[in-house]
Write an enzyme that holds these catalytic residues in place. Structure first.
Site, PDB file in Angstrom:
ATOM      1  N   SER A 101      -0.497 -14.548  10.823  1.00  0.00           N
ATOM      2  CA  SER A 101      -0.220 -13.981   9.510  1.00  0.00           C
ATOM      3  C   SER A 101      -1.480 -13.325   8.940  1.00  0.00           C
ATOM      4  O   SER A 101      -1.994 -12.369   9.521  1.00  0.00           O
ATOM      5  CB  SER A 101       0.348 -15.070   8.604  1.00  0.00           C
ATOM      6  N   ASN A 125       2.840 -13.143  14.137  1.00  0.00           N
ATOM      7  CA  ASN A 125       3.477 -12.843  12.854  1.00  0.00           C
ATOM      8  C   ASN A 125       2.579 -11.977  11.970  1.00  0.00           C
ATOM      9  O   ASN A 125       2.387 -12.239  10.789  1.00  0.00           O
ATOM     10  CB  ASN A 125       3.870 -14.129  12.130  1.00  0.00           C
ATOM     11  N   HIS A 245       8.557 -17.159  10.555  1.00  0.00           N
ATOM     12  CA  HIS A 245       7.138 -16.916  10.324  1.00  0.00           C
ATOM     13  C   HIS A 245       6.237 -18.038  10.833  1.00  0.00           C
ATOM     14  O   HIS A 245       5.067 -17.799  11.131  1.00  0.00           O
ATOM     15  CB  HIS A 245       6.890 -16.697   8.828  1.00  0.00           C
TER      16      HIS A 245
END
Length: 270
Positions: A101, A125, A245
């Site tokens: 992320s 992600n 996620h």
């Protein structure tokens, strides 16, 4: 294997400057960078598996875990710089870097701005060039966090919609409750505003790069990963069926095995 069955006493954190990290194993090093609101503990499945053959270093983002805060109004480049300094402090350059992320944004920045420090790049992600609606939604969340209010319900519902009270959701909620609100808000502001930071630059990536995401992740989408892989000279994309996620937790075996195989293959080809 359930994630809860992996849980063991993790090594105590170490510190250098404002940065803190956990370390386990021996052998070729690999650096893990977590996502916003979490901390190094979120890499537990990867630490447990990869440390069998590698020296695994899982760092806390500034303002997360045991890492100190950075000055106000920092940008993505500042997060990249502290991780570049950590790589130098540990003497592990060039090192494979795995980011999740926001950690993927930082990892990509490291590979672009400090190519001599990054041997292999893996992003999980990652976000890349959001559409206007997605950008508006994430900017709204960043604005709410800037008031000092940490929302745990929204992220848990997005990350674990099928098991919002399960062990993974509870662990993630605990990490969100534990994060420094100021550090969380600062990082999330950068996460919300930096998805175009590397646009047009991926063609200069000098290392082999793996871009992974979950098929069911509505924000870090498969088209984003596919686009990054197309733009990177040595890029490859992988989509994990059914994953969202937090796939490094919910689909930890598949994700970790893919990372390990990619790192092994890249080292053989160097």
């Amino acid at each position: 294997m359930e994630w809860t069955n992996l849980r063991t006493k993790l090594a105590p954190r170490q510190n250098a400057g404002i940065m803190a990290w956990r370390e386990a194993g021996h052998g070729p090093p690999v650096l893990l960078i977590h996502g916003v609101g979490l901390n190094a503990d979120a890499w537990e499945p990867q630490i447990a598996s990869l440390s069998a053959r590698r020296r695994v270093i899982a760092a806390d983002l500034p303002g997360h875990g045991a890492s100190g805060l950075m000055p106000d109004n920092v940008g993505l480049d500042d997060y990249v710089a502290v991780f570049a300094a950590l790589i130098d402090a540990l003497g592990i350059s060039p090192v494979p870097v795995v980011g999740h992320s926001m950690g993927a944004m930082i990892a990509l920045g490291l590979a672009l701005d400090h190519p001599e420090k990054v041997a292999v790049l893996v992003t999980l992600n990652a976000v890349y060039c959001r559409d206007p609606l997605a950008r508006s939604q994430v900017e709204s969340r960043a604005a709410r966090l800037s008031t000092g209010s940490v929302d745990t319900i929204g992220p848990i519902q997005r990350w674990f919609p099928d098991k919002p009270t399960g062990p993974l959701a509870r662990a993630a909620a605990n990490w969100l409750h534990a994060v420094n609100p100021k550090g969380y808000a600062a990082a999330y502001r950068v996460f919300a505003s930096s998805d175009h930071a590397h646009e047009g630059r991926l063609g200069t990536l000098a290392c082999r790069s793996l871009f992974m995401t979950g098929v069911a992740d509505p924000n870090s989408t498969v088209p984003m990963s596919d686009r990054m892989a197309r733009e990177a000279p040595y890029g490859r994309s992988v989509a994990v069926p059914g994953a969202r996620h937090m796939m490094h937790l919910t689909h930890h075996a598949e994700v970790t095995n893919t990372i390990a195989a990619f790192l092994d293959a890249a080292e053989l080809q160097r």
